[in-house]
Design a protein around this motif. Structure first.
Motif, PDB file in Angstrom:
ATOM      1  N   PHE A  17     -11.464   4.379  10.487  1.00  0.00           N
ATOM      2  CA  PHE A  17     -10.334   3.616  10.984  1.00  0.00           C
ATOM      3  C   PHE A  17      -9.316   3.662   9.860  1.00  0.00           C
ATOM      4  N   ALA A  18      -8.062   3.987  10.198  1.00  0.00           N
ATOM      5  CA  ALA A  18      -7.084   4.271   9.136  1.00  0.00           C
ATOM      6  C   ALA A  18      -5.775   3.512   9.350  1.00  0.00           C
ATOM      7  N   PRO A  19      -5.811   2.199   9.258  1.00  0.00           N
ATOM      8  CA  PRO A  19      -4.573   1.441   9.496  1.00  0.00           C
ATOM      9  C   PRO A  19      -3.581   1.551   8.333  1.00  0.00           C
ATOM     10  N   SER A  20      -2.314   1.331   8.648  1.00  0.00           N
ATOM     11  CA  SER A  20      -1.291   1.233   7.606  1.00  0.00           C
ATOM     12  C   SER A  20      -1.033  -0.254   7.379  1.00  0.00           C
ATOM     13  N   PRO A  21      -1.126  -0.717   6.148  1.00  0.00           N
ATOM     14  CA  PRO A  21      -0.962  -2.163   5.908  1.00  0.00           C
ATOM     15  C   PRO A  21       0.494  -2.617   5.955  1.00  0.00           C
ATOM     16  N   THR A  22       1.095  -2.491   7.132  1.00  0.00           N
ATOM     17  CA  THR A  22       2.498  -2.899   7.291  1.00  0.00           C
ATOM     18  C   THR A  22       2.608  -4.194   8.078  1.00  0.00           C
ATOM     19  N   PHE A  47     -19.343   5.075   9.217  1.00  0.00           N
ATOM     20  CA  PHE A  47     -18.001   4.576   9.538  1.00  0.00           C
ATOM     21  C   PHE A  47     -17.261   4.274   8.237  1.00  0.00           C
ATOM     22  N   LEU A  48     -16.088   4.863   8.077  1.00  0.00           N
ATOM     23  CA  LEU A  48     -15.317   4.702   6.847  1.00  0.00           C
ATOM     24  C   LEU A  48     -13.976   4.030   7.139  1.00  0.00           C
ATOM     25  N   LEU A  49     -13.424   3.470   6.103  1.00  0.00           N
ATOM     26  CA  LEU A  49     -12.145   2.777   6.234  1.00  0.00           C
ATOM     27  C   LEU A  49     -11.149   3.406   5.267  1.00  0.00           C
ATOM     28  N   ARG A  50      -9.921   3.581   5.746  1.00  0.00           N
ATOM     29  CA  ARG A  50      -8.889   4.177   4.896  1.00  0.00           C
ATOM     30  C   ARG A  50      -7.596   3.404   5.085  1.00  0.00           C
ATOM     31  N   LEU A  51      -6.983   3.018   4.004  1.00  0.00           N
ATOM     32  CA  LEU A  51      -5.696   2.312   4.084  1.00  0.00           C
ATOM     33  C   LEU A  51      -4.584   3.322   3.851  1.00  0.00           C
ATOM     34  N   CYS A  59       4.555  -0.980   3.190  1.00  0.00           N
ATOM     35  CA  CYS A  59       3.174  -1.479   3.043  1.00  0.00           C
ATOM     36  C   CYS A  59       3.120  -2.644   2.061  1.00  0.00           C
ATOM     37  N   ARG A  60       2.244  -3.587   2.319  1.00  0.00           N
ATOM     38  CA  ARG A  60       2.118  -4.775   1.466  1.00  0.00           C
ATOM     39  C   ARG A  60       0.655  -5.042   1.141  1.00  0.00           C
ATOM     40  N   ARG A  61       0.434  -5.383  -0.131  1.00  0.00           N
ATOM     41  CA  ARG A  61      -0.930  -5.701  -0.570  1.00  0.00           C
ATOM     42  C   ARG A  61      -1.543  -6.842   0.235  1.00  0.00           C
ATOM     43  N   GLU A  62      -0.721  -7.849   0.600  1.00  0.00           N
ATOM     44  CA  GLU A  62      -1.307  -9.001   1.308  1.00  0.00           C
ATOM     45  C   GLU A  62      -1.822  -8.593   2.694  1.00  0.00           C
ATOM     46  N   PHE A  63      -1.188  -7.572   3.278  1.00  0.00           N
ATOM     47  CA  PHE A  63      -1.688  -7.112   4.578  1.00  0.00           C
ATOM     48  C   PHE A  63      -3.019  -6.367   4.426  1.00  0.00           C
ATOM     49  N   GLU A  64      -3.163  -5.651   3.309  1.00  0.00           N
ATOM     50  CA  GLU A  64      -4.434  -4.956   3.049  1.00  0.00           C
ATOM     51  C   GLU A  64      -5.582  -5.954   3.048  1.00  0.00           C
ATOM     52  N   GLN A  65      -5.354  -7.030   2.313  1.00  0.00           N
ATOM     53  CA  GLN A  65      -6.372  -8.062   2.196  1.00  0.00           C
ATOM     54  C   GLN A  65      -6.697  -8.652   3.573  1.00  0.00           C
ATOM     55  N   ALA A  66      -5.638  -8.910   4.325  1.00  0.00           N
ATOM     56  CA  ALA A  66      -5.823  -9.491   5.656  1.00  0.00           C
ATOM     57  C   ALA A  66      -6.586  -8.531   6.573  1.00  0.00           C
TER      58      ALA A  66
END
Ligand code: GLU
Length: 300
Positions: A17-22, A47-51, A59-66
């Motif tokens: 799953f490869a979301p963009s933290p926007t 299953f892997l995760l990619r930001l 992109c924002r760090r706080e969205f990554e965390q969320a």
């Protein structure tokens, strides 16, 4: 019993799953992430995760965390480490350098407003692009102005420090690659149409990679064998397949799923604040019910 070595030949399915933290994840993301995770689990895979955070402006760090918190709350389990694209720009630079060496990219010095004017001019030229030629994302197709700049001019403008992007010469790349196909679990074997997006930008000043380049490089790096993502990216796979071919990278199988839409038939976006995982979670909905809700919003 199988000899021990036989295990090495059993290909393990790997999805991501490869979301963009926007922004915050919404129901559309839940559906996509859940599909990728459950397919991997059902088939004994990983299953892997990619930001996908190379667009530093959005992109924002706080969205990554969320994102991480919300996915964990839903009950998804991914393998560590999470791949954060902004930490691996050297990989994209290397891929671009390879394309430069193959003469498959060219520097484009056009500003956005110049591109707009060139598109208008090309549309009215007798043998130009058909009026309003657009890619499947709705963006006008670049008419290729800088493709024909003499080599000496390219070199001197780069030396002079003129801002430029790097565009793929898609016709040349397609000619060198020959006919390409890719496999989609739903659509079957698809013949790539590599000119669909014209000469896409692969890197620009301040952004060492575009989505197209990074996604192809990282799907190969993470050894993704099944790319699960929304139908909105189906057409992008044409250009991804071309990039895989010219970079000598393997082509995973794809599974493009229907998108989720709101009551007005519009795709979920940041405006749908009530349907973010965060809002649903705060309103007391259980994770299992959030996943179940996605079925109510499937397009078609
Ligand atoms: N980062 C992309 C997005 O959030 C998804 C890329 C992909 O799945 O290939 O839309």
């Amino acid at each position: 019993m199988f000899p021990a070595i036989a295990r090495d030949f059993v290909a393990v399915l790997i999805t991501r799953f490869a979301p963009s933290p926007t922004g915050l994840l919404h129901l559309g993301h839940v559906f996509s992430a859940w599909q990728a995770w459950s397919l991997a689990m059902a088939r004994g895979g990983r299953f892997l995760l990619r930001l996908e955070d190379t667009d530093t402006g959005r992109c924002r760090r706080e969205f990554e965390q969320a994102i991480l918190e919300d996915l964990a709350w839903l009950g998804l389990k991914w393998e560590e480490p999470v791949l954060r694209q902004s930490a691996h720009v050297e990989r994209y630079r290397a891929a671009l350098a390879r394309l430069q060496k193959l003469d498959l990219v060219y520097p484009c010095f056009c500003t956005r407003s110049e591109v707009r004017r060139e598109i208008e001019a090309a549309a009215s030229a007798p043998h130009g692009l058909p009026e309003g030629a657009r890619d499947p994302m709705g963006s006008p197709i670049y008419p290729g102005t800088c493709r024909n700049l003499p080599k000496a001019e390219r070199t001197s403008r780069i030396k002079r420090g003129d801002a430029h992007a790097w565009r793929l010469d898609s016709a040349l790349a397609a000619e060198r690659s020959g006919i390409l196909t890719w496999e989609d679990e739903k659509a079957g074997v698809v013949t790539a149409e590599p000119l669909t997006f014209g000469d896409v930008v692969l890197a620009r000043k301040g952004t060492p990679t575009s989505y197209h380049l990074a996604v192809v490089v990282d799907d190969a790096f993470q050894e993704i064998s099944l790319v699960v993502r929304g139908d909105d990216l189906f057409a992008a796979t044409h250009i991804h397949r071309l990039l895989q071919a010219v970079l000598g990278l393997p082509s995973p199988v794809y599974s493009h799923h229907p998108l989720l839409v709101d009551a007005q038939g519009r795709r979920f976006a940041k405006r749908d604040k009530d349907l973010t995982i965060r809002a649903l979670r705060e309103s007391g909905v259980a994770p299992v019910d959030v996943v179940a809700m996605t079925a109510n919003y499937l397009d078609g």
